[in-house]
Scaffold this motif. Structure first.
Motif, PDB file in Angstrom:
ATOM      1  N   ILE A 101      -1.461  -1.590   8.827  1.00  0.00           N
ATOM      2  CA  ILE A 101      -0.470  -0.574   8.455  1.00  0.00           C
ATOM      3  C   ILE A 101      -1.074   0.380   7.430  1.00  0.00           C
ATOM      4  N   ILE A 102      -1.114   1.663   7.774  1.00  0.00           N
ATOM      5  CA  ILE A 102      -1.567   2.682   6.821  1.00  0.00           C
ATOM      6  C   ILE A 102      -0.424   2.923   5.838  1.00  0.00           C
ATOM      7  N   CYS A 103      -0.683   2.690   4.561  1.00  0.00           N
ATOM      8  CA  CYS A 103       0.380   2.737   3.542  1.00  0.00           C
ATOM      9  C   CYS A 103       0.297   4.016   2.721  1.00  0.00           C
ATOM     10  N   PRO A 104       1.434   4.489   2.222  1.00  0.00           N
ATOM     11  CA  PRO A 104       1.392   5.587   1.241  1.00  0.00           C
ATOM     12  C   PRO A 104       0.725   5.091  -0.028  1.00  0.00           C
ATOM     13  N   VAL A 105      -0.056   5.948  -0.650  1.00  0.00           N
ATOM     14  CA  VAL A 105      -0.808   5.547  -1.837  1.00  0.00           C
ATOM     15  C   VAL A 105       0.045   5.754  -3.075  1.00  0.00           C
ATOM     16  N   ASN A 106       0.259   4.677  -3.823  1.00  0.00           N
ATOM     17  CA  ASN A 106       0.969   4.741  -5.105  1.00  0.00           C
ATOM     18  C   ASN A 106      -0.045   4.564  -6.215  1.00  0.00           C
ATOM     19  N   GLN A 107      -0.021   5.498  -7.178  1.00  0.00           N
ATOM     20  CA  GLN A 107      -0.965   5.395  -8.292  1.00  0.00           C
ATOM     21  C   GLN A 107      -0.769   4.067  -9.011  1.00  0.00           C
ATOM     22  N   THR A 108      -1.867   3.332  -9.209  1.00  0.00           N
ATOM     23  CA  THR A 108      -1.789   1.988  -9.788  1.00  0.00           C
ATOM     24  C   THR A 108      -1.335   2.019 -11.236  1.00  0.00           C
ATOM     25  N   VAL A 109      -1.780   2.998 -12.020  1.00  0.00           N
ATOM     26  CA  VAL A 109      -1.362   3.115 -13.418  1.00  0.00           C
ATOM     27  C   VAL A 109      -1.055   4.553 -13.681  1.00  0.00           C
ATOM     28  N   LEU A 118      -8.825  -0.833 -13.352  1.00  0.00           N
ATOM     29  CA  LEU A 118      -7.621  -0.056 -13.077  1.00  0.00           C
ATOM     30  C   LEU A 118      -7.910   1.433 -13.114  1.00  0.00           C
ATOM     31  N   ILE A 119      -8.695   1.847 -14.111  1.00  0.00           N
ATOM     32  CA  ILE A 119      -9.028   3.268 -14.239  1.00  0.00           C
ATOM     33  C   ILE A 119      -9.874   3.723 -13.060  1.00  0.00           C
ATOM     34  N   GLU A 120     -10.798   2.873 -12.629  1.00  0.00           N
ATOM     35  CA  GLU A 120     -11.649   3.220 -11.488  1.00  0.00           C
ATOM     36  C   GLU A 120     -10.803   3.384 -10.230  1.00  0.00           C
ATOM     37  N   LEU A 121      -9.864   2.446 -10.023  1.00  0.00           N
ATOM     38  CA  LEU A 121      -9.009   2.546  -8.838  1.00  0.00           C
ATOM     39  C   LEU A 121      -8.133   3.788  -8.915  1.00  0.00           C
ATOM     40  N   LYS A 122      -7.605   4.046 -10.122  1.00  0.00           N
ATOM     41  CA  LYS A 122      -6.786   5.256 -10.293  1.00  0.00           C
ATOM     42  C   LYS A 122      -7.605   6.508  -9.992  1.00  0.00           C
ATOM     43  N   ARG A 123      -8.870   6.496 -10.394  1.00  0.00           N
ATOM     44  CA  ARG A 123      -9.725   7.668 -10.188  1.00  0.00           C
ATOM     45  C   ARG A 123      -9.896   7.969  -8.700  1.00  0.00           C
ATOM     46  N   VAL A 124     -10.098   6.938  -7.899  1.00  0.00           N
ATOM     47  CA  VAL A 124     -10.314   7.182  -6.467  1.00  0.00           C
ATOM     48  C   VAL A 124      -8.992   7.453  -5.742  1.00  0.00           C
ATOM     49  N   GLN A 125      -7.882   6.891  -6.276  1.00  0.00           N
ATOM     50  CA  GLN A 125      -6.585   7.101  -5.619  1.00  0.00           C
ATOM     51  C   GLN A 125      -6.138   8.553  -5.658  1.00  0.00           C
ATOM     52  N   GLN A 126      -6.664   9.334  -6.606  1.00  0.00           N
ATOM     53  CA  GLN A 126      -6.262  10.738  -6.681  1.00  0.00           C
ATOM     54  C   GLN A 126      -6.775  11.545  -5.491  1.00  0.00           C
ATOM     55  N   TYR A 127      -7.685  10.958  -4.713  1.00  0.00           N
ATOM     56  CA  TYR A 127      -8.209  11.646  -3.529  1.00  0.00           C
ATOM     57  C   TYR A 127      -7.520  11.171  -2.247  1.00  0.00           C
ATOM     58  N   ALA A 128      -6.320  10.607  -2.416  1.00  0.00           N
ATOM     59  CA  ALA A 128      -5.583  10.071  -1.266  1.00  0.00           C
ATOM     60  C   ALA A 128      -5.266  11.163  -0.256  1.00  0.00           C
ATOM     61  N   VAL A 129      -5.404  10.836   1.037  1.00  0.00           N
ATOM     62  CA  VAL A 129      -5.044  11.736   2.131  1.00  0.00           C
ATOM     63  C   VAL A 129      -4.063  11.016   3.047  1.00  0.00           C
ATOM     64  N   ASP A 130      -3.284  11.796   3.759  1.00  0.00           N
ATOM     65  CA  ASP A 130      -2.282  11.238   4.675  1.00  0.00           C
ATOM     66  C   ASP A 130      -2.947  10.995   6.025  1.00  0.00           C
ATOM     67  N   VAL A 131      -3.322   9.763   6.278  1.00  0.00           N
ATOM     68  CA  VAL A 131      -4.048   9.419   7.501  1.00  0.00           C
ATOM     69  C   VAL A 131      -3.074   8.965   8.577  1.00  0.00           C
ATOM     70  N   THR A 132      -3.285   9.444   9.797  1.00  0.00           N
ATOM     71  CA  THR A 132      -2.519   8.985  10.959  1.00  0.00           C
ATOM     72  C   THR A 132      -3.495   8.635  12.075  1.00  0.00           C
ATOM     73  N   LEU A 133      -3.080   7.725  12.942  1.00  0.00           N
ATOM     74  CA  LEU A 133      -3.935   7.253  14.032  1.00  0.00           C
ATOM     75  C   LEU A 133      -3.968   8.264  15.172  1.00  0.00           C
ATOM     76  N   ASP A 134      -5.130   8.387  15.801  1.00  0.00           N
ATOM     77  CA  ASP A 134      -5.315   9.318  16.922  1.00  0.00           C
ATOM     78  C   ASP A 134      -5.199   8.551  18.231  1.00  0.00           C
ATOM     79  N   PRO A 135      -4.085   8.697  18.972  1.00  0.00           N
ATOM     80  CA  PRO A 135      -3.906   7.920  20.210  1.00  0.00           C
ATOM     81  C   PRO A 135      -4.956   8.224  21.269  1.00  0.00           C
ATOM     82  N   ASP A 136      -5.581   9.403  21.220  1.00  0.00           N
ATOM     83  CA  ASP A 136      -6.604   9.751  22.220  1.00  0.00           C
ATOM     84  C   ASP A 136      -7.873   8.932  22.043  1.00  0.00           C
ATOM     85  N   THR A 137      -8.040   8.275  20.863  1.00  0.00           N
ATOM     86  CA  THR A 137      -9.234   7.458  20.623  1.00  0.00           C
ATOM     87  C   THR A 137      -8.953   5.971  20.759  1.00  0.00           C
TER      88      THR A 137
END
Length: 545
Positions: free
Chosen positions: A537-545, A353-372
């Protein structure tokens, strides 16, 4: 004359000194009109002969003459006013709440039409008539009906408050202006009223602006409360999930402990049963031997006793039970060992849980590029979902577009640091996720591998997971991920994939060498006649703990 008077308002027939309809109107050399008595009293009480309206100073006291034309017009006006008052007297109504009542009426109080600043009394149309017809009362100053008339009179001189002293910021009467406030600056009440009204308008605008700002602040506070509630609900749900898993772990450990203890007990009981069975068998044999010995000892046949004596005298074939015993198993340390194992499990779970929480803090808002996007792909309007359609769209084959594989890249890129995003893969039988470098071959057929610029994992046939590491690595997962997290550490050369709900690491590419931009990579794969139609589906990141 009547037609002319109808074109004039009541204000034009009022003396500016007594504020009543003209009585014996006279004109000054500067062209202004006053009641003869009013202007004479005004000049008698002042050191200078000046016009009360335009303030023109006359060196000598002007000779005043009755303005016959104005007198006629005023007379006609009075008659019409009396006729109007008489014709409307039958239409008078009782004063309603909030309206000024007549002070003279007895019984039902009628609505006041005017208030007299001299009498300090409010009159209905009927009781107002003397003020319109009697010469003595005509000189009184009438105004629209108001309550508390005494507040509109000068307490010192018992005169109407007509002027505003700008020096003392107070309302004064005409006598105040020539006596107590002689050297002060004055303006008519109306002029000061207009100025103050304008200021009040500005103040009101400022107040409204302050109100609006506070309303916006309330909205922000409410929004913060809503966000807090959402976070609280999210935390509660995640807390329930985590503690349910922990509870299940505890219950499993308890069941394992009980099973271990019971198994030891069953083993002990089985050993004891086997010993008892064997002993009982020997007892049965010994009883049989005892019976034969007893029978032989009572025999009178000499030959028979001697022939069987040796066989019955010999020791029976039995086991030596001297050292045999059933030792109760030792349970000492069983609970402690089980608790230690549970602690180890919980510790591992918390580390996950702590490991997942650690990486989740680097969450970015990703969107798809229609040109690709491959022409078969269908992207949502918000750029958060993609699935494969059955009809190929006619799109320009720009250099960025993937034309062979059914994939699409994210708009966001990474050339340093860390980033993390999560993708829902629920209800899909095929998918591929990861990151790709900017220079990948987007047109031709290639092998998806790190050597060709892809760091991805995939699902095939609903339950076969692989890391496309070149060669591919088969992944054994305890459960099928519903949401996959992708984490990249550019400088560390690390690409990791997580089962978000289970908070477990799926696979990591390590020791990677990144030299150009990396983009999120998505491949929903063919929909297989609707079997694999669910979108990624690209989801918003919710902190696990």
């Amino acid at each position: 004359m009547s037609a002319a008077s109808c074109l004039l308002s009541e204000d034009q027939f009022l003396c500016s000194i007594c504020l009543d309809v003209f009585t014996d109107p006279v004109s000054t050399p500067c062209g202004h009109n006053f009641c003869k008595n009013c202007i004479n009293e005004h000049w008698n009480s002042n050191d200078q002969y000046l016009c009360p309206l335009c303030k023109k100073v006359f060196n000598t006291r002007p000779e005043l003459h009755i303005n016959t034309l104005l007198t006629e017009v005023v007379s006609q006006f009075r008659q019409e006013a009396q006729q109007k008052a008489s014709s409307s007297s039958s239409e008078q109504q009782a004063a309603k709440p909030g309206e000024v009542p007549c002070d003279v009426c007895t019984g039902t109080k009628l609505k006041a039409l005017k208030s007299c600043l001299v009498c300090l009394t409010s009159y209905c149309e009927t009781h107002l008539e003397p003020h319109l017809t009697k010469s003595v009362l005509k000189r009184h100053q009438l105004m629209d009906p108001v309550e508390n008339l005494e507040d509109r009179m000068c307490k010192k001189h018992d005169k109407p408050l007509e002027l505003f002293c700008k020096t003392d910021h107070t309302c004064v009467c005409l006598l105040c202006s020539v006596l107590d406030h002689k050297t002060h600056e004055f303006v008519p009440l109306k002029e000061e009223y207009e100025g103050k009204k304008a200021e009040l308008g500005k103040t009101e605008a400022e107040i409204q602006e302050m109100i609006q700002k506070r309303r916006l602040k309330i909205q922000k506070i409410k929004h913060s409360v809503d966000l807090s509630k959402e976070a609280a609900d999210r935390e509660k749900a995640e807390g329930v999930q985590v503690f349910t898993a922990l509870k299940e772990s505890v219950e499993r450990s308890l069941n394992e402990l009980i099973e271990t203890i019971e198994e030891k007990q069953r083993t002990t009981e089985k050993q004891a049963e086997d010993f008892i069975k064997e002993l009982e068998q020997e007892i049965s044999e010994l009883k049989k031997r005892s019976s034969e010995v007893e029978k032989l000892s009572h025999s009178e046949d000499h030959l028979h006793l001697l022939q069987n004596f040796l066989s019955l005298k010999a020791a029976p074939s039995t086991k030596d039970w001297t050292e045999v015993s059933v030792r109760p198993p030792s349970y000492e340390g069983t609970v402690a060992k089980a608790v230690a194992q549970l602690e180890e499990k919980l510790s591992k779970q918390m580390k996950k849980l702590i490991e997942l929480k650690r990486v989740q803090q680097y969450a970015v808002d990703v969107t798809l590029d229609p040109d690709t996007a491959h022409p078969d792909l269908i992207l949502s309007a918000d750029g958060k979902q993609v699935n494969c359609g059955d009809v190929r769209k006619n799109l320009p084959d720009n250099p960025e577009r993937c034309s062979l594989y059914h994939c699409v890249l994210g708009k966001q890129s990474l050339s340093s640091g860390r980033f993390y995003f999560e993708v829902q893969v629920k209800e899909k039988t095929k998918w591929e996720l990861g990151v790709a470098r900017e220079s990948i071959n987007r047109k031709g057929k290639i092998t998806v591998s790190p050597q060709n610029g892809y760091w991805t994992i995939w699902l095939r046939n609903g339950n076969k997971y692989k890391a496309l590491a070149g060669p591919a690595v088969r992944l054994s997962l305890k459960s099928q991920p519903q949401k996959v997290g992708v984490f990249v550490d550019y400088e560390e050369g690390l690409v990791s994939f997580y089962d978000v709900d289970a908070a477990t690491l799926i696979y990591s590419f390590t020791g990677c060498s990144f030299t150009e931009k990396l983009y999120p990579y998505f491949n929903p794969c063919l929909n297989d006649g609707g079997i694999n139609s669910a979108p990624l589906i690209i989801c918003p990141v919710n902190q696990t703990v």
